[in-house]
Design an enzyme around this catalytic site. Structure first.
Site, PDB file in Angstrom:
ATOM      1  N   LEU A   1     -70.188  85.520  -1.017  1.00 55.05           N
ATOM      2  CA  LEU A   1     -71.158  85.254   0.043  1.00 55.05           C
ATOM      3  C   LEU A   1     -72.549  85.646  -0.433  1.00 55.05           C
ATOM      4  O   LEU A   1     -72.848  86.827  -0.580  1.00 55.05           O
ATOM      5  CB  LEU A   1     -70.801  86.034   1.309  1.00 55.05           C
ATOM      6  CG  LEU A   1     -69.374  85.860   1.845  1.00 55.05           C
ATOM      7  CD1 LEU A   1     -69.172  86.725   3.084  1.00 55.05           C
ATOM      8  CD2 LEU A   1     -69.091  84.401   2.161  1.00 55.05           C
ATOM      9  N   GLY A   2     -73.363  84.658  -0.706  1.00 55.55           N
ATOM     10  CA  GLY A   2     -74.747  84.880  -1.098  1.00 55.55           C
ATOM     11  C   GLY A   2     -75.586  83.756  -0.546  1.00 55.55           C
ATOM     12  O   GLY A   2     -75.270  83.198   0.509  1.00 55.55           O
TER      13      GLY A   2
ATOM     14  N   ARG B   1     -81.005  89.488   5.587  1.00 51.20           N
ATOM     15  CA  ARG B   1     -81.689  90.727   5.960  1.00 51.20           C
ATOM     16  C   ARG B   1     -82.775  90.458   6.995  1.00 51.20           C
ATOM     17  O   ARG B   1     -82.958  91.234   7.940  1.00 51.20           O
ATOM     18  CB  ARG B   1     -82.286  91.382   4.720  1.00 51.20           C
ATOM     19  CG  ARG B   1     -81.258  91.893   3.723  1.00 51.20           C
ATOM     20  CD  ARG B   1     -81.867  92.209   2.390  1.00 51.20           C
ATOM     21  NE  ARG B   1     -82.403  91.004   1.737  1.00 51.20           N
ATOM     22  CZ  ARG B   1     -82.883  90.964   0.498  1.00 51.20           C
ATOM     23  NH1 ARG B   1     -82.896  92.074  -0.226  1.00 51.20           N
ATOM     24  NH2 ARG B   1     -83.346  89.845  -0.016  1.00 51.20           N
TER      25      ARG B   1
ATOM     26  N   GLU C   1     -70.932  87.866 -13.055  1.00 50.49           N
ATOM     27  CA  GLU C   1     -70.833  86.595 -13.771  1.00 50.49           C
ATOM     28  C   GLU C   1     -71.285  86.741 -15.218  1.00 50.49           C
ATOM     29  O   GLU C   1     -70.743  86.089 -16.121  1.00 50.49           O
ATOM     30  CB  GLU C   1     -71.672  85.530 -13.057  1.00 50.49           C
ATOM     31  CG  GLU C   1     -71.146  85.170 -11.686  1.00 50.49           C
ATOM     32  CD  GLU C   1     -72.124  84.351 -10.867  1.00 50.49           C
ATOM     33  OE1 GLU C   1     -71.671  83.451 -10.143  1.00 50.49           O
ATOM     34  OE2 GLU C   1     -73.349  84.617 -10.965  1.00 50.49           O
TER      35      GLU C   1
ATOM     36  N   GLY D   1     -71.892  89.450   0.824  1.00 50.76           N
ATOM     37  CA  GLY D   1     -70.559  90.037   0.855  1.00 50.76           C
ATOM     38  C   GLY D   1     -70.526  91.488   0.426  1.00 50.76           C
ATOM     39  O   GLY D   1     -69.733  92.281   0.936  1.00 50.76           O
ATOM     40  N   GLU D   2     -71.399  91.871  -0.503  1.00 52.69           N
ATOM     41  CA  GLU D   2     -71.408  93.236  -1.024  1.00 52.69           C
ATOM     42  C   GLU D   2     -72.270  94.187  -0.202  1.00 52.69           C
ATOM     43  O   GLU D   2     -72.023  95.401  -0.199  1.00 52.69           O
ATOM     44  CB  GLU D   2     -71.928  93.228  -2.460  1.00 52.69           C
ATOM     45  CG  GLU D   2     -71.025  92.475  -3.432  1.00 52.69           C
ATOM     46  CD  GLU D   2     -71.710  92.193  -4.758  1.00 52.69           C
ATOM     47  OE1 GLU D   2     -72.772  92.802  -5.024  1.00 52.69           O
ATOM     48  OE2 GLU D   2     -71.195  91.357  -5.524  1.00 52.69           O
TER      49      GLU D   2
ATOM     50  N   ARG E   1     -78.058  75.544   2.761  1.00 56.57           N
ATOM     51  CA  ARG E   1     -77.132  74.412   2.717  1.00 56.57           C
ATOM     52  C   ARG E   1     -76.242  74.397   3.954  1.00 56.57           C
ATOM     53  O   ARG E   1     -75.888  75.437   4.494  1.00 56.57           O
ATOM     54  CB  ARG E   1     -76.281  74.476   1.447  1.00 56.57           C
ATOM     55  CG  ARG E   1     -77.023  74.051   0.207  1.00 56.57           C
ATOM     56  CD  ARG E   1     -76.220  74.331  -1.046  1.00 56.57           C
ATOM     57  NE  ARG E   1     -76.543  75.624  -1.625  1.00 56.57           N
ATOM     58  CZ  ARG E   1     -75.846  76.210  -2.587  1.00 56.57           C
ATOM     59  NH1 ARG E   1     -74.763  75.619  -3.069  1.00 56.57           N
ATOM     60  NH2 ARG E   1     -76.223  77.380  -3.071  1.00 56.57           N
TER      61      ARG E   1
ATOM     62  N   LYS F   1     -81.460  84.923 -14.483  1.00 56.19           N
ATOM     63  CA  LYS F   1     -80.809  86.216 -14.690  1.00 56.19           C
ATOM     64  C   LYS F   1     -80.403  86.306 -16.157  1.00 56.19           C
ATOM     65  O   LYS F   1     -80.056  85.303 -16.771  1.00 56.19           O
ATOM     66  CB  LYS F   1     -79.567  86.350 -13.795  1.00 56.19           C
ATOM     67  CG  LYS F   1     -79.879  86.351 -12.312  1.00 56.19           C
ATOM     68  CD  LYS F   1     -78.597  86.462 -11.498  1.00 56.19           C
ATOM     69  CE  LYS F   1     -78.882  86.418 -10.009  1.00 56.19           C
ATOM     70  NZ  LYS F   1     -77.633  86.471  -9.202  1.00 56.19           N
TER      71      LYS F   1
ATOM     72  N   ARG G   1     -74.507  79.923 -17.873  1.00 60.35           N
ATOM     73  CA  ARG G   1     -73.750  79.439 -16.732  1.00 60.35           C
ATOM     74  C   ARG G   1     -74.179  78.006 -16.438  1.00 60.35           C
ATOM     75  O   ARG G   1     -75.364  77.718 -16.304  1.00 60.35           O
ATOM     76  CB  ARG G   1     -74.016  80.305 -15.508  1.00 60.35           C
ATOM     77  CG  ARG G   1     -73.362  79.777 -14.232  1.00 60.35           C
ATOM     78  CD  ARG G   1     -73.930  80.478 -13.017  1.00 60.35           C
ATOM     79  NE  ARG G   1     -73.399  79.927 -11.776  1.00 60.35           N
ATOM     80  CZ  ARG G   1     -74.087  79.852 -10.627  1.00 60.35           C
ATOM     81  NH1 ARG G   1     -75.330  80.285 -10.586  1.00 60.35           N
ATOM     82  NH2 ARG G   1     -73.544  79.360  -9.545  1.00 60.35           N
TER      83      ARG G   1
ATOM     84  N   ASN H   1     -78.458  82.946 -16.886  1.00 61.07           N
ATOM     85  CA  ASN H   1     -77.956  82.303 -15.679  1.00 61.07           C
ATOM     86  C   ASN H   1     -79.172  81.763 -14.939  1.00 61.07           C
ATOM     87  O   ASN H   1     -79.837  82.483 -14.188  1.00 61.07           O
ATOM     88  CB  ASN H   1     -77.190  83.326 -14.826  1.00 61.07           C
ATOM     89  CG  ASN H   1     -76.567  82.724 -13.580  1.00 61.07           C
ATOM     90  OD1 ASN H   1     -76.893  81.619 -13.169  1.00 61.07           O
ATOM     91  ND2 ASN H   1     -75.658  83.471 -12.976  1.00 61.07           N
TER      92      ASN H   1
ATOM     93  N   GLY I   1     -75.674  80.953  -1.879  1.00 58.51           N
ATOM     94  CA  GLY I   1     -74.562  80.015  -1.896  1.00 58.51           C
ATOM     95  C   GLY I   1     -73.326  80.779  -1.460  1.00 58.51           C
ATOM     96  O   GLY I   1     -73.192  81.966  -1.751  1.00 58.51           O
TER      97      GLY I   1
ATOM     98  N   HIS J   1     -68.508  78.615  -8.010  1.00 63.09           N
ATOM     99  CA  HIS J   1     -68.469  80.082  -8.131  1.00 63.09           C
ATOM    100  C   HIS J   1     -67.281  80.555  -8.963  1.00 63.09           C
ATOM    101  O   HIS J   1     -66.796  81.678  -8.816  1.00 63.09           O
ATOM    102  CB  HIS J   1     -68.417  80.752  -6.742  1.00 63.09           C
ATOM    103  CG  HIS J   1     -69.653  80.564  -5.925  1.00 63.09           C
ATOM    104  ND1 HIS J   1     -69.611  80.150  -4.606  1.00 63.09           N
ATOM    105  CD2 HIS J   1     -70.964  80.701  -6.226  1.00 63.09           C
ATOM    106  CE1 HIS J   1     -70.850  80.049  -4.138  1.00 63.09           C
ATOM    107  NE2 HIS J   1     -71.683  80.390  -5.100  1.00 63.09           N
TER     108      HIS J   1
END
Length: 418
Positions: free
Chosen positions: A235-236, A311, A405, A356-357, A267, A42, A119, A35, A238, A207
């Site tokens: 939510l990341g 963060r 993913e 999100g996580e 973005r 990744k 990906r 990815n 992107g 996504h």
């Protein structure tokens, strides 16, 4: 570099001839997923046995072009993380892939790679399913690069590096837009002359591999709601949302490109097109300048004038950082309402992605404003990033699911190459 895994493709090609003989163990058929992003790759390694996949390791090389770092989590051991020295030259996709292959060769010398899955962010009108990579596909996905300039060129670079490293081994492209290709006409069309829609200027959504995994995982942990009306939020760096009904995508906040909808790390998210006309005519900005502004200088980074990293913003005491988070939360709240309207109601919400996580304060602020939907947050569960973060009395459950993913890429690749 240590010996990479042995490669036995249809042509009998081998990156490291004799690697299995040195260990005295039999070769083990494996599948690799890649990815490739703008500054990272990744990867994951899966063993194949009786048509099933067994995760052996996953990790990434990130930060090339600046401070490259290698991270990997073996399935049966502790996480490994180390900075890469400049003389290791892990500053591009080819060098990063060499670092990955070096680790795999040293730690899985009997891995016989029989397929590689990738990906690809944009599949355009043609690709609604994963596809075997050939020269024609490469030319077609390269032509889509202007629609995803932050991602598509790097996805292509990852494929090119893998084709060179694994000659003769099937490569499979898995498209992020494919999951959204069954949208109703009204959710994909723009109010432009119809010919533009017919030519491909429409909402694609992104996504998709993440949402496909989330829909499947939700069916495992909450089957009572998985086939109903669900809003999933990835939510990341992107960020987008997807309206799901019966586990299928009905609508997405992202559109023709990966700029639309929610504010993201760098973005802009939704933008009045009149602003672009103004910047062109009154500020003299050309396409290159607008691309730099919209893709790399906006979003959380632009609003905070500090960082794209949530963060960092949460730790900051500046007013601009607080304003950036306020806007981010506001857009989540707004788009959940919009997706619920598309679905004619709501039965569950799912959060995924790096923010999100893990960013429980962001989730709390967004969900605390959704009492009107029947959502009751469980503060302790939310702070612990639990799988379910609402109370049992909540009319609508909210889940936190760690997306995967790589698992979806591996499954599609195995299915396609048989």
């Amino acid at each position: 570099m240590a010996n990479p895994p042995t490669v036995n493709g249809p042509t009998g090609a081998s990156v490291a001839p004799g690697a299995t003989e040195t260990t005295g163990a039999a070769a083990r058929e494996c599948l690799v997923t890649l990815n490739a992003g703008s500054s990272s790759i990744k990867f994951a390694l899966f063993a194949i046995a009786d048509g099933t996949l067994d995760l052996l390791a996953r990790g990434q090389v990130e930060g090339f072009g600046a401070h490259p770092r290698f991270e990997v989590k073996p399935a049966d051991g502790p996480e490994i993380s180390r900075d890469l020295a400049e003389d290791e030259d892990a500053h591009d996709h080819k060098a990063a892939l060499e670092t990955i292959l070096g680790w795999l060769g040293e730690n899985h010398p009997n891995a016989c790679v029989v397929a590689v899955g990738h990906r690809i962010v944009h599949g355009g009108l043609k690709y609604a399913e994963p596809a075997i990579v050939d020269d024609a596909l490469m030319a077609e996905v390269e032509a889509l690069s202007p629609l995803a300039p932050l991602h598509q060129p790097h996805n292509i670079a990852g494929i090119e590096a893998a084709r060179a490293a694994f000659p003769g081994v099937p490569q499979v492209a898995c498209f992020d837009t494919a999951f959204h290709r069954a949208h109703p006409f009204v959710n994909d069309v723009y109010a432009l002359p119809r010919r533009f829609y017919d030519e491909g200027i429409r909402r694609y959504g992104f996504h998709g591999l993440s949402y496909e995994y989330l829909a499947r995982r939700l069916a495992e942990i909450a089957p009572e709601v998985a086939q109903k009306r669900v809003v999933a939020a990835h939510l990341g760096n992107g960020a987008s949302m997807c309206a799901l009904r019966n586990g299928r995508s009905i609508a997405s906040t992202m559109g023709f490109s990966a700029l639309d909808g929610l504010a993201m790390g760098t973005r802009c998210g939704q933008l009045d097109p009149g602003i672009l006309l103004y910047l062109m005519t009154e500020r003299g900005m050309d396409a290159a300048a607008l691309t730099e502004l919209l893709y790399k200088e906006s979003g959380l980074k632009g609003l905070s004038e500090l960082s794209h990293d949530m963060r960092v913003l949460e730790a900051s005491e500046t007013e601009a950082a607080r304003d950036a988070i306020d806007y981010y939360v506001f857009r989540i709240h707004r788009e959940v309402g919009a997706m619920a309207a598309v679905l004619n109601g709501l039965d569950a919400v799912v959060f995924a992605g790096g923010i999100g996580e893990n960013a429980w304060r962001v989730r709390a602020r967004a969900l605390e404003r959704m009492h009107w939907l029947g959502i009751e947050l469980d503060p302790a569960a939310n702070a612990a990033n639990a799988e379910r973060v609402t109370t049992r009395a909540s009319r609508i459950p909210v889940f936190v699911i760690r997306t995967d993913e790589e698992a979806m890429i591996a499954e599609h690749t195995l299915r396609l190459v048989g």
